[in-house]
Design a protein around this motif. Structure first.
Motif, short mmCIF file in Angstrom:
data_model
loop_
_atom_site.label_atom_id
_atom_site.label_comp_id
_atom_site.label_asym_id
_atom_site.label_seq_id
_atom_site.Cartn_x
_atom_site.Cartn_y
_atom_site.Cartn_z
N LEU A 187 2.69 -0.36 -0.58
CA LEU A 187 1.63 -1.34 -0.39
C LEU A 187 2.12 -2.78 -0.44
O LEU A 187 1.32 -3.71 -0.43
CB LEU A 187 0.56 -1.15 -1.47
N ARG A 188 3.43 -2.97 -0.49
CA ARG A 188 3.96 -4.34 -0.56
C ARG A 188 3.60 -5.14 0.69
O ARG A 188 3.68 -4.63 1.81
CB ARG A 188 5.47 -4.32 -0.74
N SER A 189 3.20 -6.38 0.48
CA SER A 189 2.81 -7.23 1.61
C SER A 189 3.99 -7.97 2.21
O SER A 189 3.94 -8.42 3.36
CB SER A 189 1.76 -8.25 1.15
N ASP A 190 5.08 -8.11 1.43
CA ASP A 190 6.23 -8.87 1.91
C ASP A 190 7.32 -8.00 2.52
O ASP A 190 8.29 -8.51 3.05
CB ASP A 190 6.83 -9.67 0.75
N ARG A 191 7.16 -6.69 2.45
CA ARG A 191 8.20 -5.81 2.97
C ARG A 191 7.57 -4.47 3.38
O ARG A 191 6.64 -3.98 2.74
CB ARG A 191 9.27 -5.57 1.91
N VAL A 192 8.10 -3.91 4.46
CA VAL A 192 7.61 -2.61 4.95
C VAL A 192 8.61 -1.53 4.58
O VAL A 192 9.82 -1.70 4.75
CB VAL A 192 7.40 -2.65 6.49
N LEU A 193 8.12 -0.43 4.06
CA LEU A 193 8.98 0.70 3.74
C LEU A 193 9.38 1.39 5.04
O LEU A 193 8.52 1.97 5.73
CB LEU A 193 8.22 1.67 2.83
N PRO A 194 10.66 1.36 5.43
CA PRO A 194 11.09 1.90 6.73
C PRO A 194 10.85 3.41 6.83
O PRO A 194 10.73 4.11 5.82
CB PRO A 194 12.59 1.57 6.78
N TRP A 195 10.83 3.88 8.07
CA TRP A 195 10.58 5.30 8.33
C TRP A 195 11.66 6.19 7.73
O TRP A 195 11.36 7.22 7.11
CB TRP A 195 10.48 5.53 9.84
N ASP A 196 12.92 5.79 7.87
CA ASP A 196 14.00 6.65 7.36
C ASP A 196 13.94 6.79 5.85
O ASP A 196 14.21 7.87 5.31
CB ASP A 196 15.36 6.09 7.79
N LYS A 197 13.53 5.72 5.13
CA LYS A 197 13.42 5.81 3.68
C LYS A 197 12.24 6.70 3.29
O LYS A 197 12.30 7.42 2.28
CB LYS A 197 13.27 4.42 3.07
N ARG A 198 11.19 6.65 4.06
CA ARG A 198 10.04 7.52 3.77
C ARG A 198 10.44 8.99 3.91
O ARG A 198 10.06 9.83 3.08
CB ARG A 198 8.88 7.19 4.71
N VAL A 199 11.19 9.30 4.96
CA VAL A 199 11.61 10.69 5.17
C VAL A 199 12.54 11.14 4.05
O VAL A 199 12.42 12.27 3.53
CB VAL A 199 12.30 10.84 6.54
N VAL B 169 0.39 13.17 -0.98
CA VAL B 169 1.43 12.13 -1.01
C VAL B 169 2.03 11.94 0.38
O VAL B 169 2.22 10.81 0.86
CB VAL B 169 2.52 12.49 -2.03
N VAL B 170 2.33 13.05 1.07
CA VAL B 170 2.92 12.98 2.41
C VAL B 170 1.98 12.27 3.38
O VAL B 170 2.41 11.39 4.16
CB VAL B 170 3.24 14.40 2.92
N LEU B 171 0.70 12.62 3.35
CA LEU B 171 -0.27 12.00 4.26
C LEU B 171 -0.37 10.50 4.03
O LEU B 171 -0.53 9.72 4.98
CB LEU B 171 -1.64 12.65 4.10
N GLN B 172 -0.23 10.07 2.80
CA GLN B 172 -0.31 8.64 2.52
C GLN B 172 0.94 7.90 2.99
O GLN B 172 0.86 6.76 3.45
CB GLN B 172 -0.52 8.43 1.02
N LEU B 173 2.10 8.55 2.90
CA LEU B 173 3.32 7.92 3.40
C LEU B 173 3.31 7.84 4.93
O LEU B 173 3.84 6.90 5.51
CB LEU B 173 4.54 8.71 2.94
N LEU B 174 2.72 8.83 5.57
CA LEU B 174 2.65 8.82 7.03
C LEU B 174 1.67 7.78 7.54
O LEU B 174 1.93 7.10 8.54
CB LEU B 174 2.25 10.20 7.56
N SER B 175 0.53 7.65 6.87
CA SER B 175 -0.53 6.77 7.37
C SER B 175 -0.48 5.37 6.76
O SER B 175 -1.06 4.44 7.33
CB SER B 175 -1.90 7.39 7.07
N GLY B 176 0.18 5.23 5.58
CA GLY B 176 0.21 3.93 4.91
C GLY B 176 -1.12 3.54 4.30
O GLY B 176 -1.36 2.36 4.04
#
Length: 457
Positions: free
Chosen positions: A207-219, A309-316
Motif C-alpha cells: 500500500l505504499r504511495s511512494d513505491r510500487v511492489l514489482p511483479w517479480d517480488k510479488r511472485v 493473500v494471493v488475490l490481494q497481491l494480484l489486484s493491489g
C-alpha cells in the motif's frame, strides 16, 4: 468501724441477704439474729462459700470470653488463608509457563527483564513497530549491535498465546519463518524476542504511495510463503496449522525475503489426525467460511487464507478495511476474471503499469480462485499451490535478465552479511543463536539458484 456492704438478690423462692467487708463479730451476730427471725431471708457473709448464683455468674462470664476468643481466632485464620491463596495463585501461572518454556527447547535464550529494557530503550524513546491482539512490538538492539523485534505480551491477552509461540517457533526452523531468538518471563511480564525484519510487513509494502511492489517480488513472496506453508503442513511432528495467515503477518527482510510470523493461534494436528474441532479464531476477512461454520480445522483453512493473500497481491486492493463483504466482492471479481466473464486486465493492479507476465498472472489467479473455494474439498493441497507458484517464479526469473542480475546481487549481499556474522561469532562478538539463525538461509539460496525442491521439506 470499717465500712461494709449489705446487699441481696431476689430468687424465685426468697430473697438472700449477704454482707461483705470487716464487720465486727458482735454486730454480725445481732444482724444475723434479726434476720434469722424473718423466715423469708437467709443471711450470708463473705466469710462463707459463694452461693450457687455467684458460681453461675462466673461460669457465664468465662463462657462469653471463650466465645470471643474462638471468634477472633477464626477470623484471623480466614484472613491468613485468603492471603495465602492470593499469594499462591499469583505465582503459580509464571512457574507453570516458565516450566513449559524451559522444557520446550534448551537452546532458547532466556533474557532478563533488565536486558529487555536496555534493548528497547537504546535510544531517547521507544520505537514501536506495530501492535496486535496479543501485544505490542518494539524495535530493540542487543549488546552485540544486532537489531531485534521485541513483543511485549499484553497481560489481558489470551493465556496460551505466549506458550503457543514458544512451543512452535522454538522447535521449528525455516528460512521463511520468523526466527525466535529468546524470551523473558519476569514479575508477571512476558516478552518474545524475534529476528528483525527491516522492511515491515507485506501490507505496508503493498500500500505504499511512494513505491510500487514489482511483479517479480510479488511472485517470489508468494512462492516463499507457499514453501513455508508446505513446511508447516508436512512437519514430522504433525501438521501445524497457522490459523492467522494475512498480509500483516508476513514480514519482509532488507532483501524483501518473506517471513511468516505470529504463531499465537497455531494449532498442532497429530500425525494420525486429519482434522480437529476447536474454538474458532482468526482474522475476519481471511477466515475459512467452512471453519467458521463447523469449527473443523484442517490445512484447507490455511489454504483459504493464503488464497485471499494471493488475490490481494494480484489486484493491489486495500487490506486494512477488508471484511467479509469486501472479501466476497474480491473473490467474486477474481472468479469472473478467471472464468473469462470479464477481462483479465480488470483484476490486475493498475500500479504495475502492465509490467508483468499475463500468462503467469492468469495461472496464479486460477490457483488462488481454487484456494478460496467455498468447500474445502475443492481446494488444492499445499504442495500443489507451491508447485504452481514455483513454476511462475522460474518463468519470471529466467525471462527477465535484469531480475536475474538483481537477485544475484541480493544473494551476494546476504552471503556477505552471513560471513560477517560468522566472523563475529568466531571472535566472540555475536551470540551462538544469532549465527545459527542464518544457517538455514544457505539451504534456500542454494535451492533458488539450482531450482530444485527435492532437498527441502
Amino acid at each position: 468501724m470499717e465500712s461494709f456492704y449489705l446487699g441481696f438478690y431476689q430468687s424465685e423462692q426468697s430473697p438472700t441477704i449477704y454482707t461483705q467487708g470487716n464487720l465486727p463479730v458482735g454486730e454480725a451476730n445481732k444482724l444475723y439474729k434479726k434476720l434469722s427471725t424473718h423466715d423469708s431471708f437467709t443471711a450470708t457473709t463473705s466469710l462463707t462459700q459463694h452461693s450457687s448464683s455467684s458460681d453461675d455468674y462466673v461460669k457465664i462470664k468465662r463462657s462469653f470470653f471463650n466465645i470471643l476468643l474462638v471468634i477472633f481466632i477464626a477470623i484471623t485464620g480466614m484472613v491468613l488463608l485468603v492471603l495465602l491463596i492470593k499469594l499462591v495463585t499469583r505465582k503459580t501461572p509464571d512457574r507453570s509457563i516458565e516450566g513449559k518454556v524451559m522444557g520446550t527447547w534448551s537452546g532458547l535464550y532466556r533474557f532478563s527483564k533488565v536486558e529487555i529494557e536496555k534493548a528497547i530503550n537504546y535510544g531517547n524513546s521507544k520505537v514501536s513497530l506495530g501492535s496486535g491482539s496479543a501485544g505490542r512490538v518494539y524495535q530493540g538492539v542487543l549488546p552485540s549491535g544486532q537489531l531485534v523485534a521485541v513483543k511485549h505480551i499484553y497481560k489481558n491477552a489470551m493465556s496460551d498465546s505466549f506458550t503457543r509461540e514458544v512451543e512452535r517457533l522454538s522447535k521449528i526452523r525455516h528460512p521463511n519463518l520468523v526466527g525466535l531468538l529468546g524470551c523473558c518471563i519476569e514479575n508477571g511480564e512476558q516478552y518474545l524476542v524475534y529476528e528483525y525484519c527491516g522492511n515491515g510487513n507485506l501490507a505496508q509494502n503493498l500500500l505504499r504511495s511512494d513505491r510500487v511492489l514489482p511483479w517479480d517480488k510479488r511472485v517470489r513472496i508468494l512462492k516463499d510463503c507457499a514453501l513455508a506453508l508446505r513446511f508447516l503442513h508436512t512437519h514430522p511432528d504433525g501438521c501445524i496449522v497457522h490459523r492467522d495467515i494475512k498480509l500483516t503477518n508476513i514480514l519482509l527482510t532488507e532483501t524483501m525475503e518473506p517471513k511468516l510470523s505470529d504463531f499465537g493461534l497455531a494449532k498442532l494436528i497429530g500425525i494420525e489426525e486429519s482434522k480437529v474441532f476447536t474454538d474458532v479464531r482468526g482474522t475476519i476477512g481471511y477466515m475459512d467460511p467452512e471453519y467458521m461454520t463447523n469449527a473443523k480445522l484442517t490445512t484447507a483453512s490455511d489454504i483459504y487464507s493464503f488464497g485471499i493473500v494471493v488475490l490481494q497481491l494480484l489486484s493491489g486492493k486495500k487490506v486494512i478495511e477488508l471484511d467479509i463483504e469486501a472479501r466476497e466482492t474480491l473473490t467474486t471479481k477474481a472468479k469472473d476474471a478467471a472464468l473469462g466473464r470479464r477481462p483479465l486486465e480488470d483484476f490486475v493492479d493498475p500500479r504495475l503499469n502492465g509490467e508483468l507476465n499475463l500468462k503467469d498472472f492468469e495461472s496464479i489467479l486460477r490457483v488462488a480462485v481454487l484456494c478460496v473455494a467455498s468447500s474445502s474439498r475443492g481446494r488444492p493441497t499445499t504442495k500443489e499451490v507451491y508447485d504452481e507458484m514455483n513454476k511462475a517464479w522460474k518463468n519470471t526469473f529466467t525471462t527477465t535478465p535484469a531480475l536475474a542480475r538483481r537477485v544475484t546481487r541480493q544473494l551476494s549481499m546476504s552471503r556477505s552479511r552471513s560471513h560477517s556474522l560468522s566472523m563475529e561469532f568466531m571472535e566472540g562478538k555475536t551470540p551462538l543463536f544469532n549465527t545459527l539463525a542464518i544457517l538455514p538461509l544457505w539451504v534456500l539460496r542454494f535451492y533458488m539458484i539450482n531450482g530444485s525442491s527435492s532437498s527441502l521439506c
